[in-house]
Design a protein around this motif. Structure first.
Motif, PDB file in Angstrom:
ATOM      1  N   GLY A 156     -14.462  -2.107  10.887  1.00  8.43           N
ATOM      2  CA  GLY A 156     -13.335  -1.192  10.820  1.00  8.43           C
ATOM      3  C   GLY A 156     -12.075  -1.805  11.383  1.00  8.43           C
ATOM      4  N   PRO A 157     -10.923  -1.179  11.144  1.00  4.79           N
ATOM      5  CA  PRO A 157      -9.658  -1.701  11.690  1.00  4.79           C
ATOM      6  C   PRO A 157      -9.682  -1.824  13.210  1.00  4.79           C
ATOM      7  CG  PRO A 157      -9.240  -0.027  10.010  1.00  4.79           C
ATOM      8  CD  PRO A 157     -10.714  -0.005  10.271  1.00  4.79           C
ATOM      9  N   VAL A 188     -12.786  -5.362   5.930  1.00  8.81           N
ATOM     10  CA  VAL A 188     -12.232  -4.314   6.784  1.00  8.81           C
ATOM     11  C   VAL A 188     -12.001  -3.073   5.932  1.00  8.81           C
ATOM     12  CG1 VAL A 188     -10.381  -3.676   8.353  1.00  8.81           C
ATOM     13  CG2 VAL A 188     -11.136  -6.060   8.223  1.00  8.81           C
ATOM     14  N   ALA A 230      -3.665  -6.381   3.408  1.00  5.51           N
ATOM     15  CA  ALA A 230      -4.475  -5.787   2.345  1.00  5.51           C
ATOM     16  C   ALA A 230      -4.545  -6.737   1.151  1.00  5.51           C
ATOM     17  CB  ALA A 230      -3.883  -4.453   1.922  1.00  5.51           C
ATOM     18  N   THR A 268       0.831  -1.207   0.000  1.00  2.00           N
ATOM     19  CA  THR A 268       0.000   0.000   0.000  1.00  2.00           C
ATOM     20  C   THR A 268       0.860   1.249   0.000  1.00  2.00           C
ATOM     21  OG1 THR A 268      -1.747  -1.161   1.202  1.00  2.00           O
ATOM     22  CG2 THR A 268      -1.825   1.237   1.212  1.00  2.00           C
ATOM     23  N   ASP A 319     -15.540   3.353  13.576  1.00  2.00           N
ATOM     24  CA  ASP A 319     -14.336   3.776  14.304  1.00  2.00           C
ATOM     25  C   ASP A 319     -14.207   3.050  15.639  1.00  2.00           C
ATOM     26  OD1 ASP A 319     -13.581   5.477  12.351  1.00  2.00           O
ATOM     27  OD2 ASP A 319     -14.456   7.271  13.248  1.00  2.00           O
ATOM     28  N   GLU A 348      -8.236  -5.132  15.116  1.00  5.91           N
ATOM     29  CA  GLU A 348      -7.089  -4.989  16.012  1.00  5.91           C
ATOM     30  C   GLU A 348      -7.441  -5.414  17.429  1.00  5.91           C
ATOM     31  OE1 GLU A 348      -6.153  -0.915  15.547  1.00  5.91           O
ATOM     32  OE2 GLU A 348      -5.183  -1.157  13.571  1.00  5.91           O
ATOM     33  N   THR A 395     -13.165   6.618   4.654  1.00  3.30           N
ATOM     34  CA  THR A 395     -12.803   6.544   3.240  1.00  3.30           C
ATOM     35  C   THR A 395     -14.007   6.847   2.358  1.00  3.30           C
ATOM     36  OG1 THR A 395     -11.871   5.152   1.509  1.00  3.30           O
ATOM     37  CG2 THR A 395     -13.276   4.078   3.110  1.00  3.30           C
ATOM     38  N   PRO A 408     -11.155   1.096   6.016  1.00  2.00           N
ATOM     39  CA  PRO A 408     -10.678   2.200   6.858  1.00  2.00           C
ATOM     40  C   PRO A 408     -11.779   3.231   7.083  1.00  2.00           C
ATOM     41  CG  PRO A 408      -9.084   1.680   5.149  1.00  2.00           C
ATOM     42  CD  PRO A 408     -10.324   0.906   4.825  1.00  2.00           C
ATOM     43  N   ALA A 409     -11.829   3.736   8.284  1.00  2.00           N
ATOM     44  CA  ALA A 409     -12.864   4.718   8.619  1.00  2.00           C
ATOM     45  C   ALA A 409     -12.680   5.993   7.804  1.00  2.00           C
ATOM     46  CB  ALA A 409     -12.805   5.040  10.104  1.00  2.00           C
ATOM     47  N   VAL A 449      -6.121   3.321  -0.764  1.00  2.00           N
ATOM     48  CA  VAL A 449      -6.914   2.872   0.376  1.00  2.00           C
ATOM     49  C   VAL A 449      -6.867   1.345   0.446  1.00  2.00           C
ATOM     50  CG1 VAL A 449      -9.202   2.844   1.440  1.00  2.00           C
ATOM     51  CG2 VAL A 449      -8.438   4.864   0.148  1.00  2.00           C
TER      52      VAL A 449
END
Length: 632
Positions: free
Chosen positions: A452-453, A379, A465, A338, A400, A457, A384, A381-382, A351
């Motif tokens: 979301g990530p 998943v 990715a 990425t 988030d 996590e 985007t 990303p918040a 992204v």
């Protein structure tokens, strides 16, 4: 009771020609049922062994296939057993005439069908049990299971297949015996020569109910979203075929009446004989038309629904991706792909999207593997804007926070979890009550679940990715950017090209789907061949009478050929009419555009039905007419 079984065994031996076709149909049906049972049991055992993803896929595959298969088996077995008994109406009438009671006739016929079922079904089921392992390489190539996967073999699929065949064939035999037993002997003898085309009020009402149910089911995608609605709609074709089977003598008789009027002015002798013959024996020919129509319906609806879902997924993916390029890593790509893509000249944003495995609890009342369904969470990303799944309720901003998900309309419908409610997920070793923060409509093109990530996590899930959405600056040369990204060990294409290539490369999944479809059609084809052969062989006395009245053997063969052509074309028309509502309904539910049909599959099957009717009839007719002319 022992006397009944002795009579049944004697009856089966005496009518081994008619029961041979029935036995073959029962054996093939049991074999395919056993294959489905092996897939289901293997999925459950794979889940229990610690591989919930592969096990869940196998259970889902077996479950989705089993519904259609059971409907087809019931219809084919019912048609075959009914025809085998119908050819013996004169015998049943004679039994009644010499003093047999209706109860004795019912018990004898029921025992005969039970004998055939209990001999043929186990043989076919055992063959299917061991033959199921031929699907293992297809499952591995499709990525559904691990490379060292081996199907689980146990007696359970055999027992389940035999039980299902028995509970289908024996009641049908009892119903056929009940009809023969309650008919007066003189009436039964008359009906064996000239059939009664009328059907009872119960059959008419049931046929009407199935027709209305089939039409309503066909348009279920309009209120049941996604793949679930499409799968439901595909059942409409089988409901409509079932309605045609119930109202067959009336429906087929109506078609043949119109055909007879069209040839009333005259024609070749063989054609005239054929037209009048199909007109007078519409009840008998219904048992031939229905299996052949089922071939057209089953093949067309399965392939066309798959094509509609694939096309819908492509449309939704393209509509969801607001990026210039979709990048996917190859084996040569670095772990920080990425960042490398983001550094390519002309790239304004990169992204990363990842997929993490999980399990969704589908039933709170069950324990063990059956209560969980393997799934995958996308998943994202918040914040985007590169991916727009078309949120219809809530907001993706809520992703988030840990333990939050967005669900597709399809998932919300099947799980019953809407905005603000919770889904029970198993993420890694953790069982999570995830809060639904958004509902989106483009589930086919994006995913059933988005998170979301922060959630991945929180539960230690690795996020590699598998897709990077890339935006380019204005004026950037697309070819140069694509070449630079390709040099990093990745593939890059516009959204439309990417999803088309991805769908085309899913060859393994298509292979297993094609194999299961061919197994399904094998049941129907064997049933159709059996009914065609039994129908033709049972007409030896009729053909002998025609020969004695001056009809030559060549004219008899020509007559049966014309009849087979009429029967095949009628089956094609009925099968096509049964498919149209499902195709229209599925397309209206998942596509943005006109309905789609797998024309190649439809064309091949349509031609095959007519050719199959001609070939099967010709093979049986050559021997039957030879015997008939010899007797005459």
């Amino acid at each position: 009771m022992s006397t009944v079984w002795q009579l049944a065994s004697s009856g089966v031996r005496a009518h081994r020609g008619a029961f041979a076709g029935t036995a073959v149909v029962l054996a093939v049906a049991a074999a395919v049922l056993a294959v489905t049972g092996v897939l289901f049991e293997s999925g459950l055992r794979t889940q229990s062994a610690g591989d919930p993803a592969s096990g869940g896929l196998l259970v889902s595959l077996a479950s989705s296939y089993a519904g259609t298969l059971v409907v087809v088996v019931v219809m084919v077995v019912a048609a075959t057993v009914s025809l085998a008994l119908r050819s013996r109406r004169r015998e049943f009438a004679l039994l009644r005439a010499v003093g047999a009671t209706p109860a004795q006739v019912r018990r004898t016929v029921t025992a005969e069908v039970a004998v055939v079922s209990l001999v043929a079904a186990p043989v076919g089921a055992v063959a299917g049990l061991f033959g199921a392992r031929l699907l293992d390489p297809l499952l591995v190539r499709g990525g559904m299971v691990a490379p060292d996967f081996t199907s689980t073999l146990s007696p359970l699929p055999v027992l389940a297949a035999v039980a299902l065949i028995a509970v289908t064939a024996v009641p049908v035999g009892r119903l056929g015996a009940r009809e023969a037993a309650r008919t007066a002997p003189t009436a039964a003898l008359q009906q064996s020569a000239v059939e009664d085309r009328q059907v009872g009020t119960g059959r008419r009402v049931t046929a009407l109910a199935m027709t209305l149910g089939g039409l309503a089911t066909a348009f279920s995608p309009l209120w049941i979203p996604g793949a679930m609605g499409s799968a439901t709609a595909s059942l409409s074709a089988f409901l409509l075929i079932g309605a045609a089977a119930l109202a067959g003598p009336v429906l087929v008789g109506w078609i043949f009446d119109r055909l007879a009027r069209a040839h009333a002015a005259g024609g070749r002798p063989a054609t005239m004989l054929a037209v009048r013959n199909v007109r007078g024996f519409s009840r008998r020919l219904t048992t031939v038309v229905v299996p052949l129509a089922l071939v057209v319906a089953a093949a067309t609806v399965q392939t066309s629904v798959n094509k509609a879902i694939t096309t819908g997924a492509q449309q939704e993916f393209v509509a969801s991706v607001a990026a210039d390029l979709v990048v996917t890593p190859t084996e040569e790509a670095a772990a920080d792909l990425t960042a490398q893509v983001a550094a390519v000249p002309g790239v304004t944003s990169a992204v990363p999207l990842a997929t993490v495995p999980g399990q969704l609890r589908t039933d709170d009342e069950l324990d063990g593997a059956l209560a969980w369904e393997a799934t995958a969470l996308r998943v994202v990303p918040a914040g985007t804007t590169a991916l727009d799944p078309d949120v219809v309720d809530g907001s993706l901003a809520g992703l988030d926070s840990p333990d939050t998900v967005a669900v597709s309309s399809d998932t919300a419908f099947t799980s019953g979890a809407g905005l603000g409610e919770t889904l029970t997920l198993r993420l890694g070793e953790d069982v999570v009550e995830a809060t639904v923060v958004a509902v989106f409509s483009r589930g086919l093109g994006v995913a059933g679940l988005i998170t979301g990530p922060a959630t991945a996590e929180a539960h230690g899930l690795p996020m590699m990715a598998d897709t990077v959405l890339v935006d380019l600056a204005a004026g950037t040369d697309l070819a140069d950017a694509t070449a630079a990204i390709t040099a990093l060990g990745a593939t890059a294409a516009d959204p439309g090209t990417h999803i088309t290539t991805a769908m085309r490369s899913a060859g393994g999944e298509n292979e297993i789907g094609t194999a299961l479809l061919l197994l399904l059609l094998a049941v129907v084809a064997v049933g159709a061949a059996s009914t065609l052969a039994m129908t033709t062989v049972a007409r030896r006395d009729e053909l002998a009478l025609l020969h004695r009245t001056g009809t030559t053997r060549r004219q008899l063969l020509a007559m049966t050929t014309v009849e087979a052509t009429i029967t095949g074309v009628t089956a094609w028309v009925v099968g096509t009419a049964a498919v149209v509502p499902a195709v229209v309904g599925v397309s209206a539910g998942v596509l943005d555009g006109p309905p789609v049909v797998d024309l190649v599959s439809y064309g091949v099957v349509s031609a095959a039905v007519v050719v199959f009717a001609l070939a099967a009839t010709a093979l049986a007719a050559r021997r039957t007419t030879r015997l008939a002319t010899a007797v005459a």
